[in-house]
Design a protein around this motif. Structure first.
Motif, short mmCIF file in Angstrom:
data_model
loop_
_atom_site.label_atom_id
_atom_site.label_comp_id
_atom_site.label_asym_id
_atom_site.label_seq_id
_atom_site.Cartn_x
_atom_site.Cartn_y
_atom_site.Cartn_z
N ALA A 92 44.97 20.23 62.74
CA ALA A 92 44.46 20.07 61.37
C ALA A 92 44.30 21.44 60.72
O ALA A 92 44.30 22.47 61.41
N ASP A 93 44.15 21.43 59.40
CA ASP A 93 43.96 22.65 58.63
C ASP A 93 42.48 23.04 58.65
O ASP A 93 41.64 22.33 58.09
N ALA A 94 42.19 24.16 59.27
CA ALA A 94 40.79 24.61 59.34
C ALA A 94 40.21 24.86 57.96
O ALA A 94 39.00 24.82 57.78
N GLY A 95 41.08 25.10 56.99
CA GLY A 95 40.61 25.37 55.63
C GLY A 95 40.30 24.11 54.84
O GLY A 95 39.86 24.19 53.69
N ALA A 96 40.52 22.95 55.44
CA ALA A 96 40.23 21.68 54.75
C ALA A 96 39.38 20.80 55.67
O ALA A 96 39.85 19.76 56.18
N PRO A 97 38.13 21.18 55.92
CA PRO A 97 37.30 20.46 56.91
C PRO A 97 37.10 18.99 56.59
O PRO A 97 36.87 18.19 57.51
N ALA A 98 37.20 18.62 55.31
CA ALA A 98 36.98 17.21 54.95
C ALA A 98 37.94 16.31 55.73
O ALA A 98 37.63 15.14 55.99
N SER A 99 39.10 16.85 56.13
CA SER A 99 40.10 16.01 56.80
C SER A 99 39.86 15.86 58.31
O SER A 99 40.52 15.06 58.96
N TRP A 100 38.93 16.64 58.89
CA TRP A 100 38.77 16.55 60.36
C TRP A 100 37.34 16.72 60.86
O TRP A 100 37.02 16.36 61.98
N TRP A 101 36.42 17.23 60.02
CA TRP A 101 35.08 17.56 60.51
C TRP A 101 34.19 16.33 60.52
O TRP A 101 34.17 15.56 59.54
N ASP A 102 33.40 16.14 61.61
CA ASP A 102 32.54 14.95 61.71
C ASP A 102 31.16 15.17 61.06
O ASP A 102 30.29 14.31 61.14
N LEU B 277 39.95 30.63 54.82
CA LEU B 277 39.45 30.05 56.07
C LEU B 277 37.99 30.43 56.30
O LEU B 277 37.17 29.59 56.69
N LEU B 278 37.65 31.68 56.05
CA LEU B 278 36.25 32.11 56.20
C LEU B 278 35.33 31.29 55.30
O LEU B 278 34.28 30.80 55.73
N GLU B 279 35.73 31.13 54.05
CA GLU B 279 34.89 30.41 53.08
C GLU B 279 34.75 28.94 53.48
O GLU B 279 33.69 28.35 53.34
N ALA B 280 35.83 28.36 53.99
CA ALA B 280 35.79 26.93 54.34
C ALA B 280 34.95 26.68 55.60
O ALA B 280 34.32 25.63 55.73
N LEU B 281 34.93 27.65 56.52
CA LEU B 281 34.27 27.42 57.81
C LEU B 281 32.79 27.80 57.80
O LEU B 281 32.01 27.24 58.58
N TRP B 282 32.41 28.74 56.94
CA TRP B 282 31.02 29.22 56.95
C TRP B 282 30.01 28.07 56.78
O TRP B 282 29.01 28.00 57.51
N PRO B 283 30.25 27.12 55.87
CA PRO B 283 29.29 26.01 55.70
C PRO B 283 29.18 25.12 56.94
O PRO B 283 28.22 24.36 57.08
N LEU B 284 30.14 25.21 57.87
CA LEU B 284 30.12 24.34 59.06
C LEU B 284 29.22 24.91 60.16
O LEU B 284 29.01 24.27 61.21
#
Ligand SMILES: C[S@@+](CC[C@H](N)C(=O)[O-])C[C@H]1O[C@@H](n2cnc3c(N)ncnc32)[C@H](O)[C@@H]1O
Length: 468
Positions: free
Chosen positions: A324-334, A378-385
């Motif tokens: 999956a695309d780490a930059g699009a967490p909506a598609s894979w993050w629980d 990627l940094l911006e997308a992952l920091w909130p996780l």
């Protein structure tokens, strides 16, 4: 096949002209934008190790080779002829005054020229160019001293090696590192040794070296906490314990990632750890060798995800692998935050030129800002996780500051809840036995984690803590 020993496993009865035909074919493809690995797939298997060794030698001298070809044949020849002439000129230049060092060892400049002429005459597409190849290369042999004087005079710092990288690359190194840039190029143009990571679930690096390698007649040195660097590379499958998962191939700088992240975490097991750009799984596996956490290994490339599975299986380790695309967490993050995130971001690979001498010739100047923008996304997308109090380790195998220090300085400015913890910052490539004195560099670096490394690629590490 490792580079160091590649030529030694070539069938001795393969004439050099036959190898040079293949070298020209591969160099032509690299000049057209293909990676060396892809181009080598078309070389007959029996010739591949020797051809690879010669190609790497050509790539490490490509700046000189191109310049010589332009002097001797100002009108650019067709691509294959150009590649043969350029390759032969690099190898003959390296052979001067009498003997070629490195992988083409044992060949004099005259032999190389004779064999290159033979390569042209016996090639279906070059057979009418034998006379031209002969004339050009013999002129080179007659004029090489004068040519070197001219080339040296116009080289930065009168050092011909410094233009064995594209000019924009050299300028960027100068801009980032000033007077250190020349040392960096010299380190980058050396072939890298084979470094192993020893799986501490089975045994320590010292025990592996002393109880398994040395008794088998294989010499090496300890390199970092879990690394062993071999004196002579060899096929890893032949090393003790490879099939049993005792060892993996991994550069010593890359071996810093897992300990740096794990040391920042609280004691205990089963923390949620995300390896966001994980394939082929080198750092995922190292994390799992060192601790019992719940690791999610993500990579955007499904084919490369299979390599994560294969590596974990050989090592007897387990992770949740997601394509999956780490930059699009909506598609894979629980929706469950992670305690730790490793972001080994896609980059120019400017730190690993020792192992991949084609990299500078395949990259374009505009790739640097493009990759920096991807890293930022990627940094911006992952920091909130990341859970408050958690840690994110950002790394790249690049030495360009736009992908390292400057990337993280920008991130820290944008995120008041991010704090930089001690980490090596920019590590510059360092060759064992060289006393160039290269080490850590940069305002974010502290250097402690890398103190025991004796040989490594260029890398960047920043460890970010999220304020609770
Ligand atoms: C430097 S490599 C990772 C090496 C790996 N960490 C290791 O130690 O073996 C970068 C990886 O990022 C992956 N990648 C690139 N863009 C990505 C994205 N948007 N999401 C997830 N993975 C991505 C690439 O497919 C590549 O495998």
């Amino acid at each position: 096949m490792s580079e160091q020993n590649a030529h030694k496993t070539s069938p001795r009865n393969v004439p050099l002209w036959q190898q040079l035909q293949q070298v020209a074919q591969v160099v032509q493809q690299v000049q057209a934008g293909s990676s060396t690995a892809t181009a080598l797939e078309q070389v007959p298997a029996g010739l591949r190790p020797g051809v690879q060794a010669l190609v790497y030698q050509v790539l490490r001298g490509l700046g000189i080779g191109r310049w010589l070809r332009e002097q001797l044949v100002p009108k650019k020849p067709a691509p294959l002829l150009d590649a043969l002439l350029t390759s032969a000129l690099v190898l003959a230049w390296r052979a001067q005054p009498e003997q070629c060092g490195g992988h083409a060892e044992g060949y004099t400049g005259f032999t190389l020229v004779n064999q290159a002429v033979e390569a042209a005459k016996r090639h279906p597409r070059l057979k009418h160019q034998g006379g031209l190849v002969n004339a050009v290369l013999r002129r080179f042999l007659r004029e090489q001293e004068e040519l070197e004087v001219v080339y040296r005079a116009q080289s930065p710092q009168r050092d011909p090696e410094l233009l064995n990288l594209p000019r924009w690359w050299w300028q960027r190194l100068q801009q980032d590192y000033g007077v250190q840039a020349g040392d960096i190029v010299h380190q980058a143009l050396q072939p890298a040794p084979l470094t192993l990571r020893v799986n501490v679930r089975h045994l320590s690096a010292r025990d592996y070296l002393e109880q398994h390698l040395r008794p088998a007649g294989i010499e090496g040195i300890l390199n970092g906490a879990h690394g062993v660097t071999l004196a002579q590379a060899c096929p890893v499958q032949q090393l003790p314990g490879f099939a049993e998962g005792w060892i993996s191939v991994q550069d010593a700088a890359a071996q810093l990632a897992a300990p740096l992240l794990l040391e920042a975490l609280p004691q205990g097991n089963n923390l949620r750890v995300l390896d966001a750009c994980a394939a082929p799984g080198g750092k995922t596996a190292h994390l799992l060798e060192l601790a019992d956490h719940a690791v999610t290994a993500l990579d955007v490339d499904p084919v490369r995800c299979q390599r994560i599975h294969d590596n974990l299986q050989r090592l007897g380790l387990q992770a949740t692998v997601l394509a999956a695309d780490a930059g699009a967490p909506a598609s894979w993050w629980d929706g469950q935050p992670f305690d730790a995130i490793l972001l080994d971001a896609p980059c120019t690979a400017s730190g690993i030129v020792r192992r991949h001498p084609d990299v500078p010739w395949l990259r374009r100047e505009q790739d640097v800002p493009q990759l920096a923008a991807q890293q930022q996304r990627l940094l911006e997308a992952l920091w909130p996780l990341l859970v408050p109090g958690g840690h994110l380790l950002y790394c790249t195998c690049s030495i360009f500051k736009q992908e390292g220090e400057e990337q993280i300085a920008g991130f820290l400015q944008r995120h008041a809840d991010a704090v930089a913890r001690a980490a090596p910052g920019h590590l510059l490539p360092k060759h064992h036995n060289k006393d160039a004195g290269l080490g850590e560099n940069g305002t974010l670096g502290t250097g402690t984690a890398s103190a025991s490394l004796v040989d490594h690629d260029g890398f960047f590490y920043a460890l970010l803590a999220k304020q609770p």
